[in-house]
Design a protein around this motif. Structure first.
Motif, PDB file in Angstrom:
ATOM      1  N   GLY A  59       6.284  62.119 -13.873  1.00 15.34           N
ATOM      2  CA  GLY A  59       6.597  61.574 -15.187  1.00 15.34           C
ATOM      3  C   GLY A  59       5.945  62.386 -16.281  1.00 15.34           C
ATOM      4  N   PRO A  60       6.171  62.007 -17.520  1.00 16.07           N
ATOM      5  CA  PRO A  60       5.605  62.758 -18.654  1.00 16.07           C
ATOM      6  C   PRO A  60       4.082  62.815 -18.640  1.00 16.07           C
ATOM      7  CG  PRO A  60       7.311  61.230 -19.370  1.00 16.07           C
ATOM      8  CD  PRO A  60       7.038  60.904 -17.960  1.00 16.07           C
ATOM      9  N   LEU A  61       3.424  61.704 -18.322  1.00 15.18           N
ATOM     10  CA  LEU A  61       1.965  61.708 -18.286  1.00 15.18           C
ATOM     11  C   LEU A  61       1.438  62.637 -17.207  1.00 15.18           C
ATOM     12  CD1 LEU A  61       1.100  57.940 -18.878  1.00 15.18           C
ATOM     13  CD2 LEU A  61       0.776  59.837 -20.458  1.00 15.18           C
ATOM     14  N   ALA A 103      15.347  63.119 -20.200  1.00 14.51           N
ATOM     15  CA  ALA A 103      15.375  62.066 -21.205  1.00 14.51           C
ATOM     16  C   ALA A 103      14.010  61.434 -21.394  1.00 14.51           C
ATOM     17  CB  ALA A 103      16.413  61.019 -20.822  1.00 14.51           C
ATOM     18  N   GLU A 104      13.330  61.067 -20.310  1.00  8.45           N
ATOM     19  CA  GLU A 104      12.027  60.417 -20.443  1.00  8.45           C
ATOM     20  C   GLU A 104      10.955  61.393 -20.917  1.00  8.45           C
ATOM     21  OE1 GLU A 104      10.530  59.041 -16.731  1.00  8.45           O
ATOM     22  OE2 GLU A 104      11.545  60.589 -15.571  1.00  8.45           O
ATOM     23  N   TYR A 105      11.124  62.683 -20.628  1.00  8.08           N
ATOM     24  CA  TYR A 105      10.165  63.670 -21.115  1.00  8.08           C
ATOM     25  C   TYR A 105      10.335  63.905 -22.619  1.00  8.08           C
ATOM     26  CZ  TYR A 105       9.023  64.788 -16.276  1.00  8.08           C
ATOM     27  OH  TYR A 105       8.598  64.726 -14.978  1.00  8.08           O
ATOM     28  N   LYS A 148      -7.037  57.792 -13.445  1.00  9.56           N
ATOM     29  CA  LYS A 148      -7.735  56.896 -12.512  1.00  9.56           C
ATOM     30  C   LYS A 148      -6.782  56.351 -11.455  1.00  9.56           C
ATOM     31  CE  LYS A 148     -11.292  55.331 -15.786  1.00  9.56           C
ATOM     32  NZ  LYS A 148     -11.833  54.152 -16.517  1.00  9.56           N
ATOM     33  N   MET A 149      -5.609  55.908 -11.883  1.00 10.18           N
ATOM     34  CA  MET A 149      -4.642  55.363 -10.929  1.00 10.18           C
ATOM     35  C   MET A 149      -4.151  56.442  -9.979  1.00 10.18           C
ATOM     36  SD  MET A 149      -4.635  52.225 -11.709  1.00 10.18           S
ATOM     37  CE  MET A 149      -3.304  51.714 -10.642  1.00 10.18           C
ATOM     38  N   LYS A 150      -3.982  57.655 -10.484  1.00  4.88           N
ATOM     39  CA  LYS A 150      -3.508  58.734  -9.617  1.00  4.88           C
ATOM     40  C   LYS A 150      -4.548  59.094  -8.565  1.00  4.88           C
ATOM     41  CE  LYS A 150      -1.537  63.368  -9.760  1.00  4.88           C
ATOM     42  NZ  LYS A 150      -1.099  64.513 -10.610  1.00  4.88           N
ATOM     43  N   LEU A 151      -5.832  59.175  -8.983  1.00  6.05           N
ATOM     44  CA  LEU A 151      -6.891  59.468  -8.017  1.00  6.05           C
ATOM     45  C   LEU A 151      -7.019  58.349  -6.992  1.00  6.05           C
ATOM     46  CD1 LEU A 151      -9.629  60.982 -10.383  1.00  6.05           C
ATOM     47  CD2 LEU A 151      -8.122  62.203  -8.798  1.00  6.05           C
ATOM     48  N   ALA A 152      -6.876  57.093  -7.434  1.00  2.86           N
ATOM     49  CA  ALA A 152      -6.945  55.976  -6.485  1.00  2.86           C
ATOM     50  C   ALA A 152      -5.791  56.037  -5.492  1.00  2.86           C
ATOM     51  CB  ALA A 152      -6.931  54.652  -7.246  1.00  2.86           C
TER      52      ALA A 152
END
Length: 295
Positions: A59-61, A103-105, A148-152
């Motif tokens: 995703g964009p983030l 589109a979302e980017y 944080k969520m990605k590392l978890a």
């Protein structure tokens, strides 16, 4: 230029084919079900036939965080000009190939351009605040939470998974111990017996026994019982202890005797007791008895 004979022109296409028996062994590929034994000279490969993505983003983030970490930028002080230029370059690349994916980017690109434009303007503090808020603060907060969520998620994915990293072993051990059956309580036996009796009542049958009774025989019995007596109470000739069938036959015998004028049924007044007596003829009882017995 030498002219080509018609025979040679017919043989030339056959040189590129192979016998049907060798089709599966030497064919390079199949096109619409037909085998190809050499690459055609006019083969056209579209530009988007093969795409290789060296980096896959969720995703964009994810893309924005990748650009920041790859260049070792401080996430609390993002150089927005460089990051925005790199981000827009990637968006332009995927927009030319897949507009739906871009589109979302594009939404994140618009947010980066807005933050970039706000940073170019003089800072303006809101009412009740001493200093103006950093336009990058909201973006930084979202990036930190996403990281944080990605590392978890990566830590959870690194854990051993059943079916992917290991398989649960199952071993069947035969025990040589004698089989021990559970004890049965007396109350359980009683409950089982009551259940059997209850089911037996549901399927039981009613049997009717057929008993041969002669009306003539009971007519003779009534005549013998009334012989020598003037009046006999109506209920005296019945024997309830012998069952309802005998009562019915006795009553029919009384009706037959009354029909043949061998018996009189009398009553002094209404609701008075009913009596039985033979007809007034001295020879009638004996003669009637012989007649009934003969029949």
């Amino acid at each position: 230029m030498d002219a080509v004979s018609p025979l040679a022109a017919d043989i030339a296409p056959l040189a590129d084919t192979a016998p049907p028996a060798l089709t599966d062994q030497v064919a390079l590929a199949r096109l619409y079900g037909q085998p190809l034994f050499k690459i055609p000279h006019d083969l056209y490969i579209p530009p988007d036939a093969l795409e290789v993505f060296l980096e896959a983003f969720e995703g964009p983030l994810d893309l924005l965080l990748y650009l920041i970490r790859k260049q070792n930028f401080n996430i609390l002080d993002i150089p927005l000009v460089q990051v925005t230029d790199q981000y827009l370059g990637y968006v332009e690349e995927i927009r030319s190939r897949n507009l739906e994916l871009a589109a979302e980017y594009l939404l994140m690109a618009a947010m980066l351009i807005e933050i970039k434009s706000r940073m170019l303007l003089p800072p303006k503090a809101k009412e009740g605040e001493d200093e103006a808020a950093d336009p990058r603060a909201e973006l930084v907060r979202r990036l930190l939470e996403y990281e944080k969520m990605k590392l978890a998620a990566q830590q959870i994915n690194a854990l051993p998974h059943h079916g992917r990293d290991f398989v649960q072993a199952q071993v069947l051990i035969e025990q040589s111990l004698p089989q021990r059956f559970p004890d049965v309580d007396v109350a359980e036996l009683q409950a089982a017996w009551r259940d059997i009796v209850r089911r037996a009542k549901l399927v039981q049958h009613h049997h009717i026994s057929r008993e041969a009774l002669s009306v003539r025989e009971y007519m003779s019995r009534v005549l013998k019982q009334l012989q020598g007596q003037r009046f006999v109470p109506f209920e005296a000739v019945f024997a309830p202890e012998q069952g309802s069938a005998v009562l019915v036959v006795t009553f029919i015998a009384l009706l037959e005797l009354a029909k043949e004028s061998l018996l009189e049924i009398t009553q002094a007044e209404a609701f008075a007791p009913i009596y039985l007596r033979l007809t007034y003829s001295s020879a009638l009882p004996v003669q009637a008895l012989k007649t009934v017995e003969a029949n």
